[in-house]
Design a protein around this motif. Sequence first.
Motif, PDB file in Angstrom:
ATOM      1  N   ASP A 288      -5.705   2.860   3.093  1.00 56.18           N
ATOM      2  CA  ASP A 288      -5.232   1.469   3.053  1.00 56.18           C
ATOM      3  C   ASP A 288      -4.053   1.265   4.009  1.00 56.18           C
ATOM      4  O   ASP A 288      -3.981   0.256   4.720  1.00 56.18           O
ATOM      5  CB  ASP A 288      -4.787   1.096   1.625  1.00 56.18           C
TER       6      ASP A 288
ATOM      7  N   GLU B 292       1.862   1.796  -3.422  1.00 56.11           N
ATOM      8  CA  GLU B 292       0.770   2.365  -4.223  1.00 56.11           C
ATOM      9  C   GLU B 292       0.677   3.880  -3.999  1.00 56.11           C
ATOM     10  O   GLU B 292       0.378   4.639  -4.929  1.00 56.11           O
ATOM     11  CB  GLU B 292      -0.560   1.674  -3.884  1.00 56.11           C
TER      12      GLU B 292
ATOM     13  N   GLU C 176       0.828  -1.217   0.000  1.00 57.79           N
ATOM     14  CA  GLU C 176       0.000   0.000   0.000  1.00 57.79           C
ATOM     15  C   GLU C 176       0.856   1.258   0.000  1.00 57.79           C
ATOM     16  O   GLU C 176       0.519   2.246  -0.666  1.00 57.79           O
ATOM     17  CB  GLU C 176      -0.964  -0.004   1.193  1.00 57.79           C
TER      18      GLU C 176
ATOM     19  N   GLU D 261      -5.067   5.618  -0.710  1.00 55.69           N
ATOM     20  CA  GLU D 261      -3.868   4.875  -0.292  1.00 55.69           C
ATOM     21  C   GLU D 261      -3.520   5.121   1.171  1.00 55.69           C
ATOM     22  O   GLU D 261      -3.121   4.180   1.859  1.00 55.69           O
ATOM     23  CB  GLU D 261      -2.680   5.204  -1.211  1.00 55.69           C
TER      24      GLU D 261
HETATM   25 MG   LIG Z   1      -4.324   0.589  -2.176  1.00 51.85          MG
END
Ligand SMILES: [Mg+2]
Length: 114
Positions: free
Chosen positions: A71, A39, A36, A68
């Motif tokens: 997450d 990302e 994550e 993000e």
């Molecule tokens: Mg993500």
Amino acid sequence: MQDFNKINQEILTFVKDRDWEKFHSPKNLSMALTVEASELLEIFQWQKENDFLDSKINDVIIKDTKDEVADIFYYLLRICQKMDINLEEAFWDKMKKNKIKYPVDDFKGKSTKY
Ligand SMILES: [Mg+2]
């Protein structure tokens, strides 16, 4: 911190409803957290330094970044749940260490490592 408890409970329910507890070892969760974080980095990949002046950050970038960081927050809290870590306490303990490690007089305006 009531909101924090509410968030923790939401995560526990989300995991339980999907029977994902069996997948959530600290190792797997740490790997997921790193994915994550990558990302998040991907949003800014290949951009030139000046492309991210405040005036150039648009709604899409903000929306993607919100997804993000959420997450990352999810996995961070999930690791803390699994390892019985009080994140708020861990944060304040680490900030105390950081203040000792990086005294203002020695590090103000500097990006050098300790
Ligand atoms: Mg993500």
